[in-house]
Structure formats: C-alpha cells, structure tokens
Design a protein around this motif. Sequence first.
Motif, mmCIF file in Angstrom:
data_model
loop_
_atom_site.group_PDB
_atom_site.id
_atom_site.type_symbol
_atom_site.label_atom_id
_atom_site.label_comp_id
_atom_site.label_asym_id
_atom_site.label_seq_id
_atom_site.Cartn_x
_atom_site.Cartn_y
_atom_site.Cartn_z
ATOM 1 N N GLU A 11 0.806 -1.229 0.000
ATOM 2 C CA GLU A 11 0.000 0.000 0.000
ATOM 3 C C GLU A 11 0.835 1.272 0.000
ATOM 4 O OE1 GLU A 11 -2.151 -3.374 1.861
ATOM 5 O OE2 GLU A 11 -0.257 -2.362 2.294
ATOM 6 N N SER A 43 -1.787 4.160 1.281
ATOM 7 C CA SER A 43 -3.185 4.377 0.904
ATOM 8 C C SER A 43 -4.088 3.565 1.818
ATOM 9 C CB SER A 43 -3.407 3.982 -0.557
ATOM 10 O OG SER A 43 -3.111 2.614 -0.752
ATOM 11 N N CYS A 44 -5.264 4.122 2.070
ATOM 12 C CA CYS A 44 -6.225 3.472 2.959
ATOM 13 C C CYS A 44 -7.627 3.716 2.428
ATOM 14 C CB CYS A 44 -6.091 4.006 4.387
ATOM 15 S SG CYS A 44 -7.261 3.284 5.562
ATOM 16 N N SER A 45 -8.369 2.650 2.250
ATOM 17 C CA SER A 45 -9.751 2.768 1.794
ATOM 18 C C SER A 45 -10.628 3.163 2.981
ATOM 19 C CB SER A 45 -10.225 1.440 1.190
ATOM 20 O OG SER A 45 -11.560 1.538 0.780
ATOM 21 N N ASP A 47 -14.199 4.593 4.801
ATOM 22 C CA ASP A 47 -15.660 4.619 4.761
ATOM 23 C C ASP A 47 -16.125 5.778 5.642
ATOM 24 O OD1 ASP A 47 -18.333 4.151 4.555
ATOM 25 O OD2 ASP A 47 -18.355 2.313 5.746
ATOM 26 N N GLN A 56 -11.951 3.813 11.159
ATOM 27 C CA GLN A 56 -11.316 3.325 9.943
ATOM 28 C C GLN A 56 -10.362 2.177 10.267
ATOM 29 O OE1 GLN A 56 -12.458 4.484 7.182
ATOM 30 N NE2 GLN A 56 -13.540 6.247 8.052
ATOM 31 N N CYS A 58 -7.165 0.542 8.490
ATOM 32 C CA CYS A 58 -6.151 0.676 7.446
ATOM 33 C C CYS A 58 -5.189 -0.514 7.530
ATOM 34 C CB CYS A 58 -5.380 1.982 7.600
ATOM 35 S SG CYS A 58 -6.422 3.450 7.388
ATOM 36 N N SER A 186 -16.973 7.652 -2.230
ATOM 37 C CA SER A 186 -17.410 6.935 -1.039
ATOM 38 C C SER A 186 -18.440 5.902 -1.451
ATOM 39 C CB SER A 186 -18.010 7.900 -0.006
ATOM 40 O OG SER A 186 -18.435 7.183 1.137
#
Length: 339
Positions: A11, A43-45, A47, A56, A58, A186
């Motif tokens: 990532e 990087s972190c997805s 929500d 979150q 990560c 999102s």
Amino acid sequence: MLWKPDVSIYELAEKENGPPSPYLYITHYGDVIMEDVLTVITSCSMDVYKFPFDTQNCHMTISSMVHSNSEIKLIASSNSTRITQQSRRILKTQGEWDLLNMTVTGENMTFEPGTWDIIKYTITIRRKPLLHILNFHVPVLFFLVLDLASFFIPDNKGDKISFKVTILLAISVLLLILNEILPSKSFKCPLIATYIIFIFAFMMVSLLETILVAYLTEMDSAGEEREKNSITTRKGTSTSEKDEKRRRGSNSRTSSGVNSTSQSLAGMGLGGAGEMVDLHFLQMVVQQVQDLRENPPSLAPRAQRYYSRVAKRINTAFILFYFCSSSLFLIVISVEWMD
C-alpha cells in the motif's frame, strides 16, 4: 558484505528514508539484526458514511516481491497486544485520530510459480468528532431553530422572507465547506451530507410556504383597497346627485314636512309645542335614512378576509408539520450516527 532482502509494502504511496543505521546486531546463533527508520505514506480505503463518528481500518501488507517462502520466511516479531501497547506509548501526537488497536496476522499468497509469505498489519483508528460537531452540527442546528423561530415574525413584515433567504445562504456556505472536507469517492452518501441536505430542504419548503402566505395576505389587502376606492367613487356620485335634488325640491319637501309634522303633533294634543320642533334635526334624520337606502353596508371586506383565514390555517398546519418532521428526522439520524 551483507545481503538485504527485498521487503516492500503493497500500500506504499510515498517513502522517505531516514538516516541509515550504522550498527548491526549479530548473535551467537548466527542471526543478523538490522534496523531502519522509515517514514511512509500508505493508501487506505476509508468509509466516511458515519463521518465524523467514523472508525477506519487501514492495512499495511509487507512481503517480498521476488523471493518466495522457500527462500524467505516472514515472521512477525511481536503479537498484536504488544504491538498495540508499543504504538500507543510511542504515538504522542494530538491529531485528528485516536489509535484503538493494531493487529498482526501472517498469511500466504499463492501464485503459479510458488507461495509468498505476507505479514499484514491492521491499524484501527477513530476520528475525534468534537471539532466537526462544533463546526457543522451545532451551527446547522442553530439555523434550524432560527428558521422555526421565524414563524413568529408577523406575515405583514417584509423582513421575514429576507431572513429565511439569509439562513438558506448560510447553509449553502456550510455545504461548500463540507464538500472540501469529505473525500470525493465513497461507498455511501455520508450521513452528515444527508443531515445538511434535508435541513436545507426543510428551510426551502419553509420559504415557499412563507411566500404563499404573503401572497394570500396581499390578495386580501388589494381587495380591500379596491373596495375602498369604489365606495369613495359611489359616495362622490351620490352626493352630487343628492345636492342637485335638494336644490330642486327643497321648498316642497320643507313645506310638506312642516305641515305633516304640525298635523301629527296637533293630533297628539301638542298644538303649539309642535311648532318648536327642530326642522333641521328632522331633515338630518331623513337624509341619513336616504343614505342608508342608496348605499347599504358592504359585506365585501368580510368576504375578502377569506384569503387571510386560509393563509392562517396553512401557516398553523405547516408549523406543526415542520416541527414534527424535523424532530423525527433529527432523532432518526442521531440513532443512525450512534449505532
């Protein structure tokens, strides 16, 4: 000469190498320990559905790109509990996030040439919502209360509509600021966006209702003004006609009125006392009766106030609907936020 394995982070978005360590640790078992300090941006997805009350997760995945597990074995040096304790002790920044925990797991990734070892770190963080509550939630709630309080402003005041328009503009500014804070992508529409948009819709409907009530009230005012103008015109016409008639037959009416009045008073036994009756007073009474016959009282103003009564009923019903629906919406979205 020292061989260093090619260990990388999947990532990884940006890497900044710190000062290299000049020391090595070699144990009597033949183990070589080398430490490097790295500053990495991964990087972190995220929500943001429950922003700013969101949590979150990560991930940071470490593996070798070239060597399979037959050549390199990746093993975590500490368990999840110890890593979490060390991270909380080292992390001293007072930023936007709180570190909840860190977990480490070992996995295998299989491709056609072979199998690779993977160490995955999962970092769980929670956002600190106080600043966002003070910047967005509380001001929007204050604007809603002000919009409800604007119903107590009299409808005949022109400042009521301008006051509601000012509140709408203030909400629009908050929407622009929120658009800069939230990420552009999102999975769901954030609850804070739903919160502001629904309150904006409530205020817009409230403004339309105020315009409707003002229009109905203005219809009554215009009707009353037209009726007053028509009554004034009729009075002017009838007054000129009555003056003309009075000039033509004043003598005949006066003599006949005196004779009839004297005869009636003489028949009642008043005789000479009837001659002292004020003829001018009798003429005034006759004139008022004729005026009532020619210009009867108009019922138009009472009929014209119909629109005002309708506007008052609409306003009362809308205030109840506005208060109940906004209260229900705030309760539902608060439960959804805290769930």
